[in-house]
Design an enzyme around this catalytic site. Sequence first.
Site, PDB file in Angstrom:
ATOM      1  N   ASP A 314       0.827  -1.213   0.000  1.00 20.93           N
ATOM      2  CA  ASP A 314       0.000   0.000   0.000  1.00 20.93           C
ATOM      3  C   ASP A 314       0.858   1.259   0.000  1.00 20.93           C
ATOM      4  O   ASP A 314       0.645   2.174  -0.790  1.00 20.93           O
ATOM      5  CB  ASP A 314      -0.953   0.007   1.201  1.00 20.93           C
ATOM      6  CG  ASP A 314      -2.101  -0.985   1.013  1.00 20.93           C
ATOM      7  OD1 ASP A 314      -2.230  -1.532  -0.100  1.00 20.93           O
ATOM      8  OD2 ASP A 314      -2.853  -1.216   1.970  1.00 20.93           O
ATOM      9  N   LYS A 341      -6.391  -5.067  -5.907  1.00 25.45           N
ATOM     10  CA  LYS A 341      -6.802  -4.196  -4.798  1.00 25.45           C
ATOM     11  C   LYS A 341      -8.074  -3.437  -5.189  1.00 25.45           C
ATOM     12  O   LYS A 341      -8.859  -3.917  -5.995  1.00 25.45           O
ATOM     13  CB  LYS A 341      -5.660  -3.242  -4.463  1.00 25.45           C
ATOM     14  CG  LYS A 341      -4.404  -3.947  -3.953  1.00 25.45           C
ATOM     15  CD  LYS A 341      -4.546  -4.333  -2.506  1.00 25.45           C
ATOM     16  CE  LYS A 341      -3.217  -4.812  -1.943  1.00 25.45           C
ATOM     17  NZ  LYS A 341      -3.269  -4.919  -0.485  1.00 25.45           N
ATOM     18  N   ARG A 345      -4.251  -1.415  -9.556  1.00 23.21           N
ATOM     19  CA  ARG A 345      -3.441  -0.241  -9.228  1.00 23.21           C
ATOM     20  C   ARG A 345      -2.217  -0.086 -10.119  1.00 23.21           C
ATOM     21  O   ARG A 345      -1.716   1.032 -10.271  1.00 23.21           O
ATOM     22  CB  ARG A 345      -3.008  -0.311  -7.753  1.00 23.21           C
ATOM     23  CG  ARG A 345      -4.162  -0.020  -6.810  1.00 23.21           C
ATOM     24  CD  ARG A 345      -3.789  -0.176  -5.360  1.00 23.21           C
ATOM     25  NE  ARG A 345      -4.795   0.448  -4.497  1.00 23.21           N
ATOM     26  CZ  ARG A 345      -4.838   0.290  -3.183  1.00 23.21           C
ATOM     27  NH1 ARG A 345      -3.945  -0.466  -2.572  1.00 23.21           N
ATOM     28  NH2 ARG A 345      -5.768   0.892  -2.475  1.00 23.21           N
TER      29      ARG A 345
END
Length: 428
Positions: A314, A341, A345
């Site tokens: 993250d 996610k 991403r």
Amino acid sequence: MLESLTLQPIALVNGTVNLPGSKSVSNRALLLAALAEGTTQLNNVLDSDDIRHMLNALQALGVDFRLSADRTCCEVDGLGGKLVAEQPLSLFLGNAGTAMRPLAAVLCLGNSDIVLTGEPRMKERPIGHLVDALRQGGAQIDYLEQENYPPLRLRGGFRGGELTVDGRVSSQFLTALLMTAPLAEQDTTIRIMGDLVSKPYIDITLHLMKAFGIDVGHENYQIFHIKGGQTYRSPGTYLVEGDASSASYFLAAAAIKGGTVRVTGIGKKSVQGDTKFADVLEKMGAKVTWGDDYIECSRGELQGIDMDMNHIPDAAMTIATTALFATGPTTIRNIYNWRVKETDRLTAMATELRKVGAEVEEGEDYIRVVPPLQLTAADIGTYDDHRMAMCFSLVALSDTPVTILDPKCTAKTFPDYFEQFARLSQLA
């Protein structure tokens, strides 16, 4: 029309941010408090969409809790065992992976009839590896739409035993099994196939289980042994530490345009692996100081970096936009799980970095960013992904404004992010 927010160029960032509670810790702690014997006072709980989905689910399952007016303190009356529904029940979990995965496992104890569903994106986030492992332990689970994806119908039956789970897609699958296994009738052995991604998130799970009275033995994160027939016990009170992923934006801002920024609520004793983000900034040239309850970062001459960031998936996103301000290219490796996610991403990040002028190479599991000499003003798509919105706020640390589309998507983990960011910022 999507709402948008234009950030004007920022000359300097300086100040202190008291971090909101960690999403990963908050949702794990709420679930364990609900399963535990006794009442637990949870402090510094995150107030965000993902947490509300967990609270709504617990309420529907008969868990009593009391929230403070600002929703950051929650007193939970534990059930002292499994969560059950007397009647068939449908639970809507939004796009909260930290609610969907653990609940999918915990609700397979007993014999309730429960449907778990969520937003359209949740139905695109794989859960097959978890379902396969739960079925090995006797769980009865049906896919209601697409094989391997939510929505799921759960009809209990999980007893424990010998399980194998693929570790390569999401550590949340293992987290879900670990939190469930102590309440199963039989002892459970979990074997991991492939390399386990995001290992530090498993450490958060083990830390919380220990806080609620349950120890788990493991062999190098490849085999886990959990005794069945146990009961979680309330620690009385538990303080949720600040969200280390959320800290990454403020620390990066300081590395680029400090001044000095201090984030409080995490520090050198933190259970979250994403605090290692500060080490990456330091490698790139920022100045970092660690305290017991804070991390402080000041500006440095930033150099590009080539690094495996599987352990901080993250926070690694923040490195991708920080790379715009470094000298030379930056390569972020071993981040395949970015693709499963809140959005894909890797593709989203590559697309939006190109809009502001970067040269980007997008691989199956890596991204390489070559910063432009001059950033370009752009409208940044956020893909209903809180982290895309927060990462691209850093573009304003140049002499170019940036427009963030759908800025409210930060409500997933950090509803007042842009207010906090503005508070630290002095405009050019």
